[in-house]
Scaffold this active site. Structure first.
Site, PDB file in Angstrom:
ATOM      1  N   HIS A  81       0.856  -1.183   0.000  1.00  0.00           N
ATOM      2  CA  HIS A  81       0.000   0.000   0.000  1.00  0.00           C
ATOM      3  C   HIS A  81       0.895   1.237   0.000  1.00  0.00           C
ATOM      4  O   HIS A  81       1.962   1.232   0.596  1.00  0.00           O
ATOM      5  CB  HIS A  81      -0.867  -0.016   1.270  1.00  0.00           C
ATOM      6  CG  HIS A  81      -1.883   1.071   1.315  1.00  0.00           C
ATOM      7  ND1 HIS A  81      -3.121   0.955   0.719  1.00  0.00           N
ATOM      8  CD2 HIS A  81      -1.857   2.308   1.875  1.00  0.00           C
ATOM      9  CE1 HIS A  81      -3.808   2.076   0.918  1.00  0.00           C
ATOM     10  NE2 HIS A  81      -3.065   2.905   1.612  1.00  0.00           N
ATOM     11  N   ASP A 160     -15.174   2.822   5.976  1.00  0.00           N
ATOM     12  CA  ASP A 160     -14.091   3.695   5.500  1.00  0.00           C
ATOM     13  C   ASP A 160     -14.554   4.512   4.297  1.00  0.00           C
ATOM     14  O   ASP A 160     -14.213   5.683   4.175  1.00  0.00           O
ATOM     15  CB  ASP A 160     -12.843   2.876   5.145  1.00  0.00           C
ATOM     16  CG  ASP A 160     -11.700   3.793   4.715  1.00  0.00           C
ATOM     17  OD1 ASP A 160     -11.275   4.607   5.551  1.00  0.00           O
ATOM     18  OD2 ASP A 160     -11.270   3.729   3.556  1.00  0.00           O
ATOM     19  N   ARG A 167     -14.246  12.911   5.488  1.00  0.00           N
ATOM     20  CA  ARG A 167     -12.960  13.515   5.877  1.00  0.00           C
ATOM     21  C   ARG A 167     -12.422  14.392   4.754  1.00  0.00           C
ATOM     22  O   ARG A 167     -11.874  15.466   4.994  1.00  0.00           O
ATOM     23  CB  ARG A 167     -11.926  12.419   6.202  1.00  0.00           C
ATOM     24  CG  ARG A 167     -12.204  11.747   7.548  1.00  0.00           C
ATOM     25  CD  ARG A 167     -11.341  10.504   7.721  1.00  0.00           C
ATOM     26  NE  ARG A 167      -9.929  10.768   7.644  1.00  0.00           N
ATOM     27  CZ  ARG A 167      -9.014   9.890   7.218  1.00  0.00           C
ATOM     28  NH1 ARG A 167      -9.380   8.666   6.869  1.00  0.00           N
ATOM     29  NH2 ARG A 167      -7.742  10.210   7.162  1.00  0.00           N
ATOM     30  N   SER A 182      -7.862   3.776   8.784  1.00  0.00           N
ATOM     31  CA  SER A 182      -8.430   3.664   7.431  1.00  0.00           C
ATOM     32  C   SER A 182      -7.609   2.668   6.602  1.00  0.00           C
ATOM     33  O   SER A 182      -8.154   1.752   5.976  1.00  0.00           O
ATOM     34  CB  SER A 182      -8.422   5.063   6.791  1.00  0.00           C
ATOM     35  OG  SER A 182      -8.511   4.997   5.406  1.00  0.00           O
ATOM     36  N   LYS A 186      -8.625  -1.743   5.879  1.00  0.00           N
ATOM     37  CA  LYS A 186      -8.714  -2.290   4.507  1.00  0.00           C
ATOM     38  C   LYS A 186      -7.689  -3.392   4.276  1.00  0.00           C
ATOM     39  O   LYS A 186      -7.969  -4.398   3.618  1.00  0.00           O
ATOM     40  CB  LYS A 186      -8.527  -1.153   3.483  1.00  0.00           C
ATOM     41  CG  LYS A 186      -9.740  -0.235   3.424  1.00  0.00           C
ATOM     42  CD  LYS A 186      -9.534   0.920   2.483  1.00  0.00           C
ATOM     43  CE  LYS A 186      -8.555   1.928   3.026  1.00  0.00           C
ATOM     44  NZ  LYS A 186      -8.517   3.214   2.386  1.00  0.00           N
TER      45      LYS A 186
HETATM   46  N1  URA Z   1      -5.005   6.231   2.438  1.00  0.00           N
HETATM   47  C1  URA Z   1      -6.091   5.636   2.982  1.00  0.00           C
HETATM   48  O1  URA Z   1      -6.502   4.574   2.572  1.00  0.00           O
HETATM   49  N2  URA Z   1      -6.697   6.270   4.021  1.00  0.00           N
HETATM   50  C2  URA Z   1      -6.297   7.434   4.516  1.00  0.00           C
HETATM   51  O2  URA Z   1      -6.881   7.936   5.447  1.00  0.00           O
HETATM   52  C3  URA Z   1      -5.171   8.042   3.925  1.00  0.00           C
HETATM   53  C4  URA Z   1      -4.531   7.400   2.873  1.00  0.00           C
END
Ligand code: URA
Length: 425
Positions: A81, A160, A167, A182, A186
């Site tokens: 990620h 999320d 947000r 967040s 995931k």
């Molecule tokens: N990437 C994400 O998935 N969530 C965030 O809050 C910031 C970056």
């Protein structure tokens, strides 16, 4: 109840697991209004969260949707990620590269957000490339060819999706517990054994200082430990765009060049480094041995073959990548060293050209974007090309783009591409 929870956080008191779960569940159910959730998010942004609260928040988000079981896939399942950057096409090169080294990559990616790009939008610039598929086909593809890149299914952490959109429009993106919960909800829901996170730091990143990047990395690892997942964070530079291409189709073409062994130096170095970290964690072998394996698979064409195999399995036509027809060459007005290229500004300009979305409903133009001819550290002569712009119409902002470059007589110290690897808290 929600008012008491907001008041409690406002007064810097620790929330209980039940209070956090209540706020998340009732918001998803539509029983808490956006303005109340925004207020709670702002209180969290201003007053922070303890580690326990951050884990409870991650857990409440995780439980809002499906948790994928990858156990029937043979081998070590890895995920990667990035916290987001400009020109960051690392996944397009790293995923096939580590798959060609025997790792299993079952990756769900996102679309572009703010000034940063998204892997799924990039892949969709390949004609007919399918980014959506059911779980059974996704798991079969990973089992058979070692790799699938798809968009996140609707039911992966729905909390999320709803909270992130809020947000984005309430100035509450930039909070370490909110970012960490967040990302990790995931990643845990996606089911991989080993998770590598590229924590970007710099002008084009969500996190602007090395200190915050370190804090975010430790929070991500702390959450990973709680779920018994191996999480490694690599803190990397996002002061200038990564590689030369910014824009979806252009980034796919640059990724293919990199997979063929002739990509830009910084992108190649980052991909090899991150891949070596994943391979070394997955195979339990030294970093140097992993780096050799990754380098050899990039140079011998195995990584590119794996990419082609994935494109074919997902119905894409690799010979048909969307590119805008008009190419404009932008020349430097002065002579000197390129001292800085503002990644945030370039990302915003690429977005305005059509490479990203201004509103959630906008359609992306996969063919537009920018290709840098000079990067930080290069010397440029007056009237020499600084970059090319790929556009549909020629009505473009050349002066705005030139403002992204700082050209000076001397260079000073260059910042490193890779700052730090964090594995422990
Ligand atoms: N990437 C994400 O998935 N969530 C965030 O809050 C910031 C970056």
């Amino acid at each position: 109840m929600i008012l008491q929870i907001i008041e409690k956080k406002k007064n810097k008191q620790e929330l209980t697991k039940d209070e956090i779960k209540y706020a998340i569940d009732e918001y998803i159910a539509g029983n808490i209004e956006d303005y109340q959730m925004s207020s709670l998010l702002m209180a969290i942004l201003l007053n922070g969260m303890t580690d326990k609260e951050t884990i409870d928040l991650t857990d409440a988000m995780l439980c809002s949707g499906d948790i994928i079981d990858l156990s029937i896939i043979k081998g070590i399942k890895v995920d990667k990620h990035s916290t987001g950057g400009v020109g960051d096409k690392t996944t397009l090169v790293l995923a096939p590269l580590v798959a060609s080294c025997g790792l299993k990559v079952a990756k769900m990616s996102g679309r572009s957000l703010g000034h940063t790009g998204g892997t799924i939008d990039k892949l969709e610039s390949i004609a007919n490339f399918q980014t959506e598929m059911n779980m059974e086909r996704f798991i079969n593809q990973v089992d058979q060819i070692g790799l699938a890149l798809i968009s996140q299914t609707q039911n992966i952490v729905p909390a999320d999706k709803k909270i992130y959109s809020l947000r984005d429009v309430t100035g509450t993106v930039n909070s370490i517990p909110l970012i960490a919960s967040s990302i990790m909800s995931k990643k845990i829901a996606s089911g991989a054994d080993i998770i590598l996170i590229d924590v970007k730091v710099g002008t084009g990143a969500l996190v602007k200082t090395l200190e915050s990047a370190l804090k975010l990395s430790k929070t991500l690892i702390m959450i990973g430990n709680y779920y018994n997942k191996k999480v490694k964070c690599v803190i990397t530079n996002m002061d200038q765009p990564l590689g030369c291409a910014i824009g979806n189709g252009l980034e796919v073409i640059e990724s293919i060049d990199t997979l063929k062994g002739h990509g830009p130096k910084d992108l190649t170095e980052l991909v090899l480094n991150l891949s070596a970290h994943l391979i070394s964690s997955a195979k339990n072998i030294p970093f140097e041995t992993s780096l050799k394996e990754a380098t050899s698979n990039l140079n011998n064409g195995n990584a590119y073959l794996k990419f082609k195999e994935m494109v074919k399995a997902q119905n894409g036509d690799i010979n048909n990548i969307d590119l805008a027809e008009n190419v404009i060459s932008v020349k430097s007005k002065t002579t000197g060293f390129v001292k800085q290229i503002d990644a945030l500004k370039i990302g915003e300009i690429a977005k305005k050209l059509g490479a990203g979305r201004l509103t959630k409903k906008d359609k992306i133009d996969h063919g537009v974007g920018i290709v840098l001819s000079k990067k930080v550290g290069d010397y440029v002569l007056q009237d020499e090309e600084l970059l090319k712009i790929y556009v549909r119409n020629k009505d473009i902002m050349v002066n705005d783009i030139l403002d992204c470059f700082e050209i000076s007589e001397s260079l000073g110290n260059l910042k490193p591409l890779i700052y730090e690897v964090v594995e422990k808290i």
